[in-house]
Design a protein around this motif. Structure first.
Motif, PDB file in Angstrom:
ATOM      1  N   LEU A 207       0.831  -1.208   0.000  1.00 32.49           N
ATOM      2  CA  LEU A 207       0.000   0.000   0.000  1.00 32.49           C
ATOM      3  C   LEU A 207       0.865   1.258   0.000  1.00 32.49           C
ATOM      4  O   LEU A 207       0.520   2.257  -0.647  1.00 32.49           O
ATOM      5  N   ASP A 208       1.996   1.229   0.705  1.00 37.44           N
ATOM      6  CA  ASP A 208       2.933   2.356   0.644  1.00 37.44           C
ATOM      7  C   ASP A 208       3.453   2.522  -0.780  1.00 37.44           C
ATOM      8  O   ASP A 208       3.536   3.632  -1.308  1.00 37.44           O
ATOM      9  N   TRP A 209       3.833   1.400  -1.404  1.00 36.28           N
ATOM     10  CA  TRP A 209       4.355   1.461  -2.766  1.00 36.28           C
ATOM     11  C   TRP A 209       3.327   2.069  -3.703  1.00 36.28           C
ATOM     12  O   TRP A 209       3.648   2.956  -4.505  1.00 36.28           O
ATOM     13  N   ASN A 210       2.080   1.637  -3.576  1.00 39.62           N
ATOM     14  CA  ASN A 210       1.020   2.170  -4.441  1.00 39.62           C
ATOM     15  C   ASN A 210       0.797   3.663  -4.199  1.00 39.62           C
ATOM     16  O   ASN A 210       0.575   4.428  -5.144  1.00 39.62           O
ATOM     17  N   ALA A 211       0.849   4.089  -2.935  1.00 38.04           N
ATOM     18  CA  ALA A 211       0.669   5.521  -2.622  1.00 38.04           C
ATOM     19  C   ALA A 211       1.803   6.347  -3.218  1.00 38.04           C
ATOM     20  O   ALA A 211       1.564   7.414  -3.796  1.00 38.04           O
ATOM     21  N   PHE A 212       3.029   5.855  -3.101  1.00 40.64           N
ATOM     22  CA  PHE A 212       4.155   6.594  -3.671  1.00 40.64           C
ATOM     23  C   PHE A 212       4.123   6.568  -5.197  1.00 40.64           C
ATOM     24  O   PHE A 212       4.536   7.533  -5.839  1.00 40.64           O
ATOM     25  N   LEU A 213       3.624   5.486  -5.780  1.00 39.37           N
ATOM     26  CA  LEU A 213       3.474   5.439  -7.232  1.00 39.37           C
ATOM     27  C   LEU A 213       2.465   6.489  -7.690  1.00 39.37           C
ATOM     28  O   LEU A 213       2.707   7.203  -8.662  1.00 39.37           O
ATOM     29  N   ALA A 214       1.338   6.597  -6.995  1.00 38.01           N
ATOM     30  CA  ALA A 214       0.339   7.607  -7.363  1.00 38.01           C
ATOM     31  C   ALA A 214       0.928   9.012  -7.250  1.00 38.01           C
ATOM     32  O   ALA A 214       0.731   9.851  -8.138  1.00 38.01           O
ATOM     33  N   SER A 215       1.664   9.265  -6.184  1.00 34.95           N
ATOM     34  CA  SER A 215       2.305  10.567  -6.012  1.00 34.95           C
ATOM     35  C   SER A 215       3.311  10.831  -7.125  1.00 34.95           C
ATOM     36  O   SER A 215       3.341  11.917  -7.712  1.00 34.95           O
ATOM     37  N   PHE A 216       4.133   9.835  -7.410  1.00 36.91           N
ATOM     38  CA  PHE A 216       5.127   9.994  -8.472  1.00 36.91           C
ATOM     39  C   PHE A 216       4.439  10.248  -9.810  1.00 36.91           C
ATOM     40  O   PHE A 216       4.860  11.126 -10.573  1.00 36.91           O
ATOM     41  N   ALA A 217       3.392   9.492 -10.103  1.00 36.96           N
ATOM     42  CA  ALA A 217       2.704   9.628 -11.387  1.00 36.96           C
ATOM     43  C   ALA A 217       2.152  11.036 -11.581  1.00 36.96           C
ATOM     44  O   ALA A 217       2.295  11.620 -12.657  1.00 36.96           O
ATOM     45  N   VAL A 218       1.541  11.584 -10.551  1.00 32.64           N
ATOM     46  CA  VAL A 218       0.983  12.937 -10.656  1.00 32.64           C
ATOM     47  C   VAL A 218       2.092  13.949 -10.929  1.00 32.64           C
ATOM     48  O   VAL A 218       2.007  14.752 -11.864  1.00 32.64           O
ATOM     49  N   SER A 219       3.149  13.905 -10.123  1.00 30.95           N
ATOM     50  CA  SER A 219       4.237  14.873 -10.299  1.00 30.95           C
ATOM     51  C   SER A 219       4.964  14.673 -11.624  1.00 30.95           C
ATOM     52  O   SER A 219       5.270  15.645 -12.323  1.00 30.95           O
ATOM     53  N   ALA A 220       5.235  13.419 -11.981  1.00 31.39           N
ATOM     54  CA  ALA A 220       5.941  13.145 -13.237  1.00 31.39           C
ATOM     55  C   ALA A 220       5.127  13.611 -14.437  1.00 31.39           C
ATOM     56  O   ALA A 220       5.677  14.220 -15.361  1.00 31.39           O
ATOM     57  N   CYS A 221       3.847  13.346 -14.426  1.00 31.44           N
ATOM     58  CA  CYS A 221       3.007  13.764 -15.560  1.00 31.44           C
ATOM     59  C   CYS A 221       2.866  15.281 -15.605  1.00 31.44           C
ATOM     60  O   CYS A 221       2.861  15.870 -16.692  1.00 31.44           O
ATOM     61  N   ASN A 222       2.764  15.936 -14.445  1.00 32.52           N
ATOM     62  CA  ASN A 222       2.717  17.403 -14.425  1.00 32.52           C
ATOM     63  C   ASN A 222       4.013  17.992 -14.979  1.00 32.52           C
ATOM     64  O   ASN A 222       3.985  18.931 -15.780  1.00 32.52           O
ATOM     65  N   LEU A 223       5.147  17.453 -14.559  1.00 35.53           N
ATOM     66  CA  LEU A 223       6.438  17.951 -15.043  1.00 35.53           C
ATOM     67  C   LEU A 223       6.607  17.672 -16.534  1.00 35.53           C
ATOM     68  O   LEU A 223       7.098  18.532 -17.279  1.00 35.53           O
ATOM     69  N   ALA A 224       6.207  16.493 -16.979  1.00 41.10           N
ATOM     70  CA  ALA A 224       6.314  16.170 -18.411  1.00 41.10           C
ATOM     71  C   ALA A 224       5.434  17.091 -19.237  1.00 41.10           C
ATOM     72  O   ALA A 224       5.857  17.574 -20.302  1.00 41.10           O
ATOM     73  N   ALA A 225       4.215  17.363 -18.772  1.00 44.41           N
ATOM     74  CA  ALA A 225       3.333  18.271 -19.508  1.00 44.41           C
ATOM     75  C   ALA A 225       3.954  19.662 -19.597  1.00 44.41           C
ATOM     76  O   ALA A 225       3.901  20.309 -20.647  1.00 44.41           O
ATOM     77  N   PHE A 226       4.558  20.119 -18.512  1.00 49.11           N
ATOM     78  CA  PHE A 226       5.225  21.419 -18.518  1.00 49.11           C
ATOM     79  C   PHE A 226       6.402  21.427 -19.487  1.00 49.11           C
ATOM     80  O   PHE A 226       6.520  22.310 -20.335  1.00 49.11           O
TER      81      PHE A 226
END
Length: 185
Positions: free
Chosen positions: A42-61
């Motif tokens: 569950l920790d891994w999944n939470a950190f994956l969700a966090s990473f995905a949001v930030s990574a996709c925001n940075l990639a879009a920028f």
């Protein structure tokens, strides 16, 4: 005197470079580091969700993919545009797995892996380094300190910005340490 639209946008750009963009980079950095250490699923999944949001925001920028009311890299550096290249398919894996509960969501095979997160993270670091290096006069507003994750303290702690010590309504990149005690039944 009321600031002009140009003055408002210039201040927004300064704020973006000083707080908002470094925050996204810090969260991507922190999340991928935690993915490398997390052992409980569950920790891994939470950190994956966090990473995905930030990574996709940075990639879009960085790729100038966001439009509308969002800043894009070329708003700071004329002609700047990152390309995802071979990672386009890796980024595309995040959409059905993290952001949607669609029918095509993977079960066992095809799920996003730590190695893919590291590859995206490495791309983000490389592209952000290029972006920061080319900022020109905007460079003085980049806040690398806010892009650097702090060591995780021991114990249950919430880090929030600009709020009374007893109230949490948002989070940001500057920590105000608030102790948290779980409710007892």
């Amino acid at each position: 005197m009321t600031p002009s639209r140009l003055e408002i946008e210039e201040q927004q750009k300064k704020d973006w470079l000083n707080e908002h963009l470094p925050y996204e980079l810090m969260m991507a950095r922190y999340s991928v580091a935690q993915l490398s250490q997390a052992t409980f699923w569950l920790d891994w999944n939470a950190f994956l969700a966090s990473f995905a949001v930030s990574a996709c925001n940075l990639a879009a920028f960085l790729t100038n993919g966001e439009k509308g009311n969002n800043f894009r890299a070329h708003d700071f550096i004329e002609g700047f545009r990152s390309r995802k290249g071979d990672l386009a398919n890796t980024f595309a894996m995040l959409e059905p797995q993290v952001f949607h509960l669609g029918k095509a969501r993977p079960t066992d095979d095809g799920k996003f892996t730590l190695q893919e997160a590291i590859a995206i993270h490495d791309w983000i670091e490389s592209e952000m380094e290029k972006f920061i290096r080319q900022l020109g006069s905007w460079r003085e507003h980049w806040n690398e300190q806010r892009a650097t994750p702090v060591d995780r303290p021991a114990g249950p702690i919430l880090q929030i910005t600009g709020l009374q010590a007893q109230v949490q309504t948002a989070s940001s990149s500057d920590p105000v340490i608030v102790t948290y005690e779980p409710r007892r039944k």
